[in-house]
Design a protein around this motif. Structure first.
Motif, PDB file in Angstrom:
ATOM      1  N   LEU A  34      70.096 -31.594 -34.567  1.00 24.64           N
ATOM      2  CA  LEU A  34      69.735 -32.424 -35.708  1.00 24.64           C
ATOM      3  C   LEU A  34      70.963 -33.124 -36.288  1.00 24.64           C
ATOM      4  CD1 LEU A  34      67.180 -30.042 -37.461  1.00 24.64           C
ATOM      5  CD2 LEU A  34      66.684 -32.074 -36.083  1.00 24.64           C
ATOM      6  N   PHE A  35      72.096 -32.457 -36.240  1.00 21.11           N
ATOM      7  CA  PHE A  35      73.341 -33.081 -36.694  1.00 21.11           C
ATOM      8  C   PHE A  35      73.643 -34.334 -35.868  1.00 21.11           C
ATOM      9  CE2 PHE A  35      77.949 -33.632 -36.411  1.00 21.11           C
ATOM     10  CZ  PHE A  35      78.279 -33.748 -37.756  1.00 21.11           C
ATOM     11  N   ALA A  36      73.513 -34.196 -34.545  1.00 21.35           N
ATOM     12  CA  ALA A  36      73.750 -35.347 -33.664  1.00 21.35           C
ATOM     13  C   ALA A  36      72.689 -36.422 -33.878  1.00 21.35           C
ATOM     14  CB  ALA A  36      73.765 -34.898 -32.209  1.00 21.35           C
ATOM     15  N   ALA A  37      71.460 -35.993 -34.204  1.00 20.96           N
ATOM     16  CA  ALA A  37      70.387 -36.952 -34.461  1.00 20.96           C
ATOM     17  C   ALA A  37      70.700 -37.807 -35.687  1.00 20.96           C
ATOM     18  CB  ALA A  37      69.064 -36.219 -34.652  1.00 20.96           C
ATOM     19  N   GLU A  38      71.246 -37.179 -36.733  1.00 22.60           N
ATOM     20  CA  GLU A  38      71.621 -37.923 -37.941  1.00 22.60           C
ATOM     21  C   GLU A  38      72.646 -39.006 -37.597  1.00 22.60           C
ATOM     22  OE1 GLU A  38      70.446 -37.835 -40.900  1.00 22.60           O
ATOM     23  OE2 GLU A  38      69.479 -35.893 -41.213  1.00 22.60           O
ATOM     24  N   GLU A  39      73.617 -38.636 -36.771  1.00 24.86           N
ATOM     25  CA  GLU A  39      74.624 -39.611 -36.351  1.00 24.86           C
ATOM     26  C   GLU A  39      73.994 -40.718 -35.520  1.00 24.86           C
ATOM     27  OE1 GLU A  39      77.586 -37.292 -34.311  1.00 24.86           O
ATOM     28  OE2 GLU A  39      78.807 -37.119 -36.139  1.00 24.86           O
ATOM     29  N   LEU A  50      61.814 -39.184 -30.157  1.00 23.31           N
ATOM     30  CA  LEU A  50      61.135 -38.079 -29.491  1.00 23.31           C
ATOM     31  C   LEU A  50      61.827 -36.823 -29.995  1.00 23.31           C
ATOM     32  CD1 LEU A  50      60.644 -39.213 -25.772  1.00 23.31           C
ATOM     33  CD2 LEU A  50      59.054 -39.401 -27.683  1.00 23.31           C
ATOM     34  N   LEU A  51      61.087 -35.946 -30.665  1.00 23.72           N
ATOM     35  CA  LEU A  51      61.697 -34.861 -31.425  1.00 23.72           C
ATOM     36  C   LEU A  51      61.163 -33.498 -31.007  1.00 23.72           C
ATOM     37  CD1 LEU A  51      63.375 -33.854 -33.910  1.00 23.72           C
ATOM     38  CD2 LEU A  51      61.339 -34.350 -35.305  1.00 23.72           C
ATOM     39  N   ASP A  52      62.073 -32.601 -30.647  1.00 21.35           N
ATOM     40  CA  ASP A  52      61.712 -31.212 -30.382  1.00 21.35           C
ATOM     41  C   ASP A  52      61.648 -30.464 -31.720  1.00 21.35           C
ATOM     42  OD1 ASP A  52      61.153 -28.868 -29.071  1.00 21.35           O
ATOM     43  OD2 ASP A  52      63.217 -28.488 -28.435  1.00 21.35           O
ATOM     44  N   LEU A  53      60.892 -29.364 -31.744  1.00 19.26           N
ATOM     45  CA  LEU A  53      60.820 -28.558 -32.962  1.00 19.26           C
ATOM     46  C   LEU A  53      61.892 -27.487 -33.001  1.00 19.26           C
ATOM     47  CD1 LEU A  53      56.967 -28.039 -33.459  1.00 19.26           C
ATOM     48  CD2 LEU A  53      58.469 -29.739 -34.522  1.00 19.26           C
ATOM     49  N   ASN A  54      62.192 -26.879 -31.848  1.00 18.69           N
ATOM     50  CA  ASN A  54      63.142 -25.765 -31.787  1.00 18.69           C
ATOM     51  C   ASN A  54      64.537 -26.290 -31.456  1.00 18.69           C
ATOM     52  OD1 ASN A  54      60.995 -23.809 -32.103  1.00 18.69           O
ATOM     53  ND2 ASN A  54      60.460 -24.239 -29.970  1.00 18.69           N
ATOM     54  N   LEU A  55      65.314 -26.525 -32.483  1.00 24.60           N
ATOM     55  CA  LEU A  55      66.656 -27.057 -32.290  1.00 24.60           C
ATOM     56  C   LEU A  55      67.685 -26.069 -32.818  1.00 24.60           C
ATOM     57  CD1 LEU A  55      65.604 -30.626 -33.253  1.00 24.60           C
ATOM     58  CD2 LEU A  55      66.618 -30.019 -31.048  1.00 24.60           C
ATOM     59  N   PRO A  56      68.905 -26.092 -32.279  1.00 19.71           N
ATOM     60  CA  PRO A  56      69.886 -25.051 -32.618  1.00 19.71           C
ATOM     61  C   PRO A  56      70.302 -25.028 -34.081  1.00 19.71           C
ATOM     62  CG  PRO A  56      70.890 -26.809 -31.315  1.00 19.71           C
ATOM     63  CD  PRO A  56      69.420 -27.029 -31.265  1.00 19.71           C
ATOM     64  N   ASP A  57      70.147 -26.141 -34.790  1.00 26.07           N
ATOM     65  CA  ASP A  57      70.585 -26.165 -36.182  1.00 26.07           C
ATOM     66  C   ASP A  57      69.438 -26.433 -37.162  1.00 26.07           C
ATOM     67  OD1 ASP A  57      70.279 -28.702 -35.188  1.00 26.07           O
ATOM     68  OD2 ASP A  57      72.080 -29.532 -36.120  1.00 26.07           O
ATOM     69  N   GLY A  58      68.204 -26.140 -36.723  1.00 27.81           N
ATOM     70  CA  GLY A  58      67.104 -26.299 -37.668  1.00 27.81           C
ATOM     71  C   GLY A  58      65.773 -26.555 -37.000  1.00 27.81           C
ATOM     72  N   ASN A  59      64.731 -26.671 -37.839  1.00 22.30           N
ATOM     73  CA  ASN A  59      63.371 -26.924 -37.374  1.00 22.30           C
ATOM     74  C   ASN A  59      63.090 -28.423 -37.436  1.00 22.30           C
ATOM     75  OD1 ASN A  59      60.372 -27.415 -38.244  1.00 22.30           O
ATOM     76  ND2 ASN A  59      60.372 -25.460 -37.141  1.00 22.30           N
ATOM     77  N   GLY A  60      62.615 -28.959 -36.323  1.00 26.34           N
ATOM     78  CA  GLY A  60      62.396 -30.401 -36.245  1.00 26.34           C
ATOM     79  C   GLY A  60      61.380 -30.916 -37.247  1.00 26.34           C
ATOM     80  N   ALA A  61      60.297 -30.148 -37.483  1.00 24.02           N
ATOM     81  CA  ALA A  61      59.262 -30.589 -38.429  1.00 24.02           C
ATOM     82  C   ALA A  61      59.809 -30.633 -39.852  1.00 24.02           C
ATOM     83  CB  ALA A  61      58.046 -29.668 -38.339  1.00 24.02           C
ATOM     84  N   GLU A  62      60.576 -29.621 -40.222  1.00 22.31           N
ATOM     85  CA  GLU A  62      61.149 -29.591 -41.575  1.00 22.31           C
ATOM     86  C   GLU A  62      62.131 -30.754 -41.767  1.00 22.31           C
ATOM     87  OE1 GLU A  62      62.847 -25.737 -41.975  1.00 22.31           O
ATOM     88  OE2 GLU A  62      60.914 -24.691 -41.962  1.00 22.31           O
ATOM     89  N   TRP A  63      62.927 -31.018 -40.742  1.00 19.65           N
ATOM     90  CA  TRP A  63      63.867 -32.140 -40.787  1.00 19.65           C
ATOM     91  C   TRP A  63      63.116 -33.459 -40.911  1.00 19.65           C
ATOM     92  CZ3 TRP A  63      64.656 -36.177 -37.198  1.00 19.65           C
ATOM     93  CH2 TRP A  63      65.828 -36.933 -37.379  1.00 19.65           C
ATOM     94  N   GLY A  95      54.759 -35.740 -40.842  1.00 21.42           N
ATOM     95  CA  GLY A  95      54.942 -37.173 -40.627  1.00 21.42           C
ATOM     96  C   GLY A  95      55.030 -37.605 -39.183  1.00 21.42           C
ATOM     97  N   ALA A  96      54.736 -36.706 -38.229  1.00 21.14           N
ATOM     98  CA  ALA A  96      54.756 -37.093 -36.816  1.00 21.14           C
ATOM     99  C   ALA A  96      53.573 -38.022 -36.515  1.00 21.14           C
ATOM    100  CB  ALA A  96      54.686 -35.864 -35.921  1.00 21.14           C
ATOM    101  N   ASP A  97      53.795 -38.983 -35.632  1.00 24.36           N
ATOM    102  CA  ASP A  97      52.736 -39.905 -35.232  1.00 24.36           C
ATOM    103  C   ASP A  97      51.914 -39.361 -34.071  1.00 24.36           C
ATOM    104  OD1 ASP A  97      53.329 -42.625 -36.755  1.00 24.36           O
ATOM    105  OD2 ASP A  97      55.253 -41.761 -36.161  1.00 24.36           O
ATOM    106  N   ASP A  98      52.502 -38.479 -33.291  1.00 25.06           N
ATOM    107  CA  ASP A  98      51.793 -37.880 -32.158  1.00 25.06           C
ATOM    108  C   ASP A  98      52.491 -36.573 -31.795  1.00 25.06           C
ATOM    109  OD1 ASP A  98      49.967 -37.491 -30.126  1.00 25.06           O
ATOM    110  OD2 ASP A  98      50.372 -39.394 -29.117  1.00 25.06           O
ATOM    111  N   TYR A  99      51.820 -35.763 -30.971  1.00 20.70           N
ATOM    112  CA  TYR A  99      52.305 -34.420 -30.660  1.00 20.70           C
ATOM    113  C   TYR A  99      51.995 -34.134 -29.196  1.00 20.70           C
ATOM    114  CZ  TYR A  99      53.179 -29.415 -31.729  1.00 20.70           C
ATOM    115  OH  TYR A  99      53.680 -28.141 -31.795  1.00 20.70           O
ATOM    116  N   VAL A 100      53.033 -33.836 -28.406  1.00 22.78           N
ATOM    117  CA  VAL A 100      52.875 -33.569 -26.974  1.00 22.78           C
ATOM    118  C   VAL A 100      53.504 -32.209 -26.674  1.00 22.78           C
ATOM    119  CG1 VAL A 100      53.398 -34.348 -24.642  1.00 22.78           C
ATOM    120  CG2 VAL A 100      52.983 -36.028 -26.436  1.00 22.78           C
ATOM    121  N   THR A 101      52.765 -31.351 -25.973  1.00 26.23           N
ATOM    122  CA  THR A 101      53.292 -30.021 -25.667  1.00 26.23           C
ATOM    123  C   THR A 101      53.886 -29.970 -24.264  1.00 26.23           C
ATOM    124  OG1 THR A 101      51.094 -29.284 -24.928  1.00 26.23           O
ATOM    125  CG2 THR A 101      51.685 -28.857 -27.218  1.00 26.23           C
ATOM    126  N   LYS A 102      54.924 -29.153 -24.113  1.00 25.63           N
ATOM    127  CA  LYS A 102      55.565 -28.915 -22.825  1.00 25.63           C
ATOM    128  C   LYS A 102      54.811 -27.803 -22.089  1.00 25.63           C
ATOM    129  CE  LYS A 102      60.086 -29.686 -24.986  1.00 25.63           C
ATOM    130  NZ  LYS A 102      61.350 -29.036 -25.362  1.00 25.63           N
TER     131      LYS A 102
END
Length: 225
Positions: A34-39, A50-63, A95-102
């Motif tokens: 998420l830090f790199a995403a902000e940059e 395209l956003l994952d939920l399980n990220l090393p520095d936080g939850n994608g949905a909360e972000w 606020g996601a527009d769509d949701y795709v599972t792996k």
């Protein structure tokens, strides 16, 4: 050309997504946190996430919810292993527009990306179909046309053209082509490559002299774009 920021910490999946986005005409940039995403949001100014939920520095949905609350309007597709209904609801509510599972099907994901971009009013940002020689190519639909007239390609020709397109402007040896399409031990006569290249060249080239599908003597073949 739409630019998509891929926020995914697993390197294999991140590279797979970026490679396929580039293959379909998008521009891709990647962030492993998420830090790199902000940059990336500031530096790259992407058209979609395209956003994952399980990220090393936080939850994608909360972000994402925080970004939406702060006014971010970029379209977002969640790509995650979480398939519980509650996770889907939370992500959409965030606020996601769509949701795709792996594990996801890449062609379906590309179609969803195009649909979300259209709904977001980014039709003009959707990438044009690749132009290879005289042909306009739609790899997803497996159609090739010239001046609105369809050109038929065989399955092997499609496989060969896709391989050359993914490695455009790079020389591929006969051995590399054989290994990708037939398997290195399954084709006894390498001249079959030359035959298929010759047939494909006749369909691609506008004139008598090759300008797009080139033979690099002593090395192999190159798709010049």
């Amino acid at each position: 050309m739409s630019k998509i920021l891929v926020i995914e910490d697993e390197q294999v999946i991140r590279e797979l997504l970026c490679d396929n986005l580039e293959f379909d005409g998008f521009t891709s940039v990647a962030a492993a946190s998420l830090f790199a995403a902000e940059e990336g949001l500031v530096r790259e100014q992407p058209d979609m996430l395209l956003l994952d939920l399980n990220l090393p520095d936080g939850n994608g949905a909360e972000w994402l919810k925080k970004k939406r609350d702060a006014g971010m309007s970029l379209p977002v597709i969640i790509c995650t292993i979480r398939d519980r209904e509650i996770d889907i609801i939370k992500a959409l509510d965030a606020g996601a527009d769509d949701y795709v599972t792996k594990p996801f099907r890449i062609r379906e994901l590309i179609a969803r990306i195009r649909a979300v971009l259209r709904r977001a009013g980014n039709d003009s940002e959707a990438p044009a179909l690749p132009q290879i020689g005289r042909l306009s190519i739609d790899f997803a639909a497996r159609t090739a046309s010239c001046n609105d007239r369809q050109t038929s390609l065989t399955t092997t020709e499609w496989q060969m053209l896709e391989l050359l397109w993914k490695n455009k402007n790079q020389v591929l040896s006969r051995e590399q082509i054989i290994d990708h399409i037939w398997g290195i031990n399954d084709l006894e006569d390498s001249r079959a490559v030359d035959v298929h290249i010759g047939r494909l060249r006749k369909k691609i080239e506008a004139g008598n002299e090759p300008e797009t599908l080139l033979t690099v003597r002593g090395f192999g073949y190159k798709l010049k774009i």
